[in-house]
Design an enzyme around this catalytic site. Structure first.
Site, PDB file in Angstrom:
ATOM      1  N   CYS A  81       0.874  -1.210  -0.060  1.00 52.30           N
ATOM      2  CA  CYS A  81       0.047   0.155   0.006  1.00 52.30           C
ATOM      3  C   CYS A  81       1.077   1.288  -0.043  1.00 52.30           C
ATOM      4  CB  CYS A  81      -0.727  -0.126   1.434  1.00 52.30           C
ATOM      5  SG  CYS A  81      -1.713   1.514   1.507  1.00 52.30           S
ATOM      6  N   CYS A  84       0.243   3.528   3.128  1.00 52.72           N
ATOM      7  CA  CYS A  84       0.924   2.959   4.016  1.00 52.72           C
ATOM      8  C   CYS A  84       2.423   3.381   4.249  1.00 52.72           C
ATOM      9  CB  CYS A  84       0.757   1.541   4.395  1.00 52.72           C
ATOM     10  SG  CYS A  84      -1.204   0.958   4.448  1.00 52.72           S
TER      11      CYS A  84
END
Length: 154
Positions: A81, A84
């Site tokens: 991600c 993230c």
């Protein structure tokens, strides 16, 4: 024609050497990993040495923390991600500054999306008395993350 076979042979040998080196590098990274298994996604293996991902918790451990009733921050992320990867280096220093522990749960390795009603990563959830109190979703600005942490620990 012989030159073609020689070139093809060299290419095959190079690919085999690269694969062996990658496997050796992975073996080194996997020693004493926090997941309790060596059967991990390559993105997780690549992240094992990252200083921002050193508070990994396993699902059973997180469940114990939540059920204990104590205030618990759980950070749901995925190594693949991009949000993230941008948010974690902001979040973890804030947690250290505030003196709180944020437990990190890798959703690429543990399929717990529905159990914690996580629809996207990153998601930071604060639990208290065995229940969810609040959550912060997405790549939040530093000020929002700081405000969230401070509000939960008051």
């Amino acid at each position: 024609m012989n030159k073609l076979y020689i070139i093809a042979g060299i290419i095959v040998v190079l690919f085999i050497a690269i694969m062996l080196l990658q496997n050796k590098a992975n073996e080194t990274k996997l020693e004493n990993n926090p997941y309790g298994t060596n059967d991990l996604n390559q993105a997780t293996i690549d992240q094992l040495g990252d200083e921002n991902y050193q508070n990994i918790i396993l699902p059973d451990q997180l469940e114990e923390k939540i059920n204990s009733g104590e205030g618990t921050f759980a950070y749901f992320f995925s190594p693949t991600c991009v949000h993230c990867q941008a948010f974690t280096p902001v979040l973890m220093p804030l947690a250290e500054e505030a003196g709180v522990e944020i437990h990190q749960l890798n959703l690429l390795e543990f399929d717990l999306w529905s159990q914690y009603d996580v629809n996207s990563t990153p998601t930071l959830i604060y639990f208290k008395d065995g229940k969810e109190v609040n959550r912060l979703i997405g790549n939040a600005p530093e000020a929002s993350a700081r405000e969230f942490i401070e509000a939960m620990v008051q």
